[in-house]
Design a protein around this motif. Structure first.
Motif, short mmCIF file in Angstrom:
data_model
loop_
_atom_site.label_atom_id
_atom_site.label_comp_id
_atom_site.label_asym_id
_atom_site.label_seq_id
_atom_site.Cartn_x
_atom_site.Cartn_y
_atom_site.Cartn_z
N UNK A 52 -7.68 6.94 3.77
CA UNK A 52 -8.24 5.76 4.43
C UNK A 52 -7.22 4.66 4.63
N UNK A 53 -6.00 5.08 5.00
CA UNK A 53 -4.96 4.08 5.25
C UNK A 53 -4.48 4.14 6.69
N UNK A 54 -3.80 3.13 7.09
CA UNK A 54 -3.18 3.04 8.40
C UNK A 54 -2.11 4.13 8.54
N UNK A 55 -2.09 4.86 9.66
CA UNK A 55 -1.09 5.92 9.84
C UNK A 55 0.36 5.40 9.67
N UNK A 56 0.61 4.16 10.03
CA UNK A 56 1.95 3.60 9.84
C UNK A 56 2.32 3.53 8.36
N UNK A 57 1.33 3.22 7.54
CA UNK A 57 1.55 3.14 6.10
C UNK A 57 1.85 4.52 5.53
N UNK A 98 0.83 -1.21 0.00
CA UNK A 98 0.00 0.00 0.00
C UNK A 98 0.87 1.26 0.00
N UNK A 99 1.98 1.22 0.73
CA UNK A 99 2.78 2.46 0.80
C UNK A 99 3.36 2.83 -0.55
N UNK A 133 2.17 -5.82 4.64
CA UNK A 133 2.94 -5.12 3.60
C UNK A 133 4.13 -5.97 3.12
N UNK A 152 -9.93 3.38 11.80
CA UNK A 152 -8.61 2.77 11.82
C UNK A 152 -7.57 3.55 11.02
N UNK A 153 -8.02 4.60 10.31
CA UNK A 153 -7.04 5.46 9.66
C UNK A 153 -7.03 6.83 10.31
N UNK A 189 5.33 5.33 6.33
CA UNK A 189 6.26 4.58 5.49
C UNK A 189 6.34 5.20 4.08
N UNK A 211 1.25 13.41 7.97
CA UNK A 211 1.10 11.96 7.96
C UNK A 211 -0.30 11.56 8.43
N UNK A 212 -0.74 12.20 9.50
CA UNK A 212 -2.05 11.89 10.07
C UNK A 212 -3.18 12.28 9.13
N UNK A 271 -5.66 -1.93 5.80
CA UNK A 271 -5.47 -1.20 7.06
C UNK A 271 -4.63 -1.97 8.08
N UNK A 300 -3.36 9.86 6.17
CA UNK A 300 -3.98 8.59 6.54
C UNK A 300 -5.49 8.71 6.49
N UNK A 301 -6.01 9.80 7.06
CA UNK A 301 -7.45 10.02 7.08
C UNK A 301 -8.00 10.22 5.67
#
Lengths: 136, 229
Positions: free
Chosen positions: A45-50, A11-12, B209, B167-168, A53, A37-38, B190, A41-42
């Protein structure tokens, strides 16, 4: 921002590609600030970690620069920016070539077919444009 | 980090967990998945100390769970347990009175985000709204870890999207999330880590990933391989 994910590519990297496409098409310009970054993500619609990255990868590739606590920006390095378009096009052509590989078409025929299709497409697009203008 | 090492659990003669080991880091989303009866819910309950284990160890940030530690972990079961005649606003008052780590500001923010109405009674809510309210009770707690049992189960597509959006968001930032789900397809992008269970055993665990990068496979692809018998 709309982004559809395919679940078989990281995804990243899809996020990085999304940014490259926006740069290549002039939607993002040199020096433009990009979301945190935050926020990203919003928005995507992805994970903040992604998101983190993806930004790290873009920093490593020199696409974005972050100075101190200010928001990251698109680089002003024109060499890097110029390469993006070429990179995206080469990638797309390679994918296309791989997909026609099994058909074993001679190069000349392939090139002339591409030309014909391209001209046809451009013609129909300009028809559409005219049509739209006619309505308004 | 929540860490399980060789956890075994029996219900009578039935072996429900047969040596389960995995870690769920803080600041990451870990998904337990598997077919029905794989042991997903039992794992969450075991972490919470709600069901005893026969052997193995469960450690949270390096130490065995104890009373004070459970204030830092929230468990959201797949059922809303508030009495049906209560209004959402009354539930909030109840939570405020009984839980030190209830965060009212966040609760109200989530109320708006999930488009719920504080005046509504719990038993008047649709399934989707009830699931969102249930999740809200967990998210509104100041906690380091959240264990979510089937947050998407039986929920309509729009509520699922609203739940996935959590979750995002900053709502999960810095927390360790363990969730169980069947509906992996829509949320797999996610997830940080996936733990696949089958009859109380872990059949595969990986970073999603890395799986995409190294093998070009989606989580669903791996599930097909693992569970196709």
């Amino acid at each position: 921002m709309e982004l559809l994910y395919n679940n078989r590519d990281p995804v990243y990297l899809q996020v990085v590609r999304h940014f490259k496409e926006r740069i290549a098409t002039g939607k993002l310009l040199s020096g433009d600030t990009i979301p945190s970054r935050r926020e990203l993500a919003g928005q995507l619609g992805i994970n903040p970690n992604t998101a983190q990255k993806a930004y790290k990868e873009m920093e490593e590739q020199g696409l974005i620069v972050t100075e101190g606590n200010s928001p990251s920006r698109i680089t002003s390095d024109t060499v890097i920016l110029g390469r993006i378009r070429e990179e995206l096009l080469t990638e797309a052509v390679d994918t296309f070539l791989a997909s026609v590989n099994n058909i074993e078409v001679p190069a000349e025929q392939l090139l002339s077919l591409i030309r014909t299709r391209l001209e046809k497409k451009q013609a129909s697009q300009s028809d559409q444009d005219l049509g739209e203008k006619g309505v308004t | 980090m929540i860490e399980l090492v060789d956890v075994k659990k029996r219900f009578g003669l039935k072996k429900v967990l047969q040596g389960v080991s995995f870690t769920a880091p803080r600041g990451a989303i870990t998904c337990l998945t598997g077919l029905n009866g794989a042991g997903k819910t039992t794992i969450l309950k075991a972490i919470m100390g709600l069901t005893p284990i026969q052997s193995g160890s469960i450690r949270i940030d390096g130490s065995a769970p104890h009373q004070a530690m459970y204030e830092r972990i929230v468990y959201v079961s797949d059922q809303l347990t508030m009495p049906g005649r209560m209004r959402i606003a009354d539930c909030f008052t109840f939570m405020q009175d009984y839980y030190r780590n209830w965060n009212s500001d966040r609760a109200n923010e989530l109320l708006a985000r999930f488009q719920l109405n504080a005046a509504d009674k719990v038993n008047s809510l649709s399934k989707g709204m009830a699931a969102k309210l249930n999740l809200l009770f967990g998210l509104a707690m100041d906690a380091d870890y959240m264990l979510l049992d089937e947050p998407f189960s039986g929920v309509d597509i729009f509520s699922r999207e609203e739940i996935a959006a959590v979750f995002s968001s900053e709502m999960v930032e810095g927390r360790g999330i363990i969730l169980t789900t069947h509906e992996i397809k829509e949320i797999e992008h996610l997830l940080d880590y996936v733990v696949m269970l089958d009859h109380g055993r872990i059949t595969k665990q990986f970073a999603s990933e890395d799986m995409r990068m190294e093998e070009g496979k989606s989580v669903v692809d791996v599930m097909r391989e693992v569970y196709k018998r």
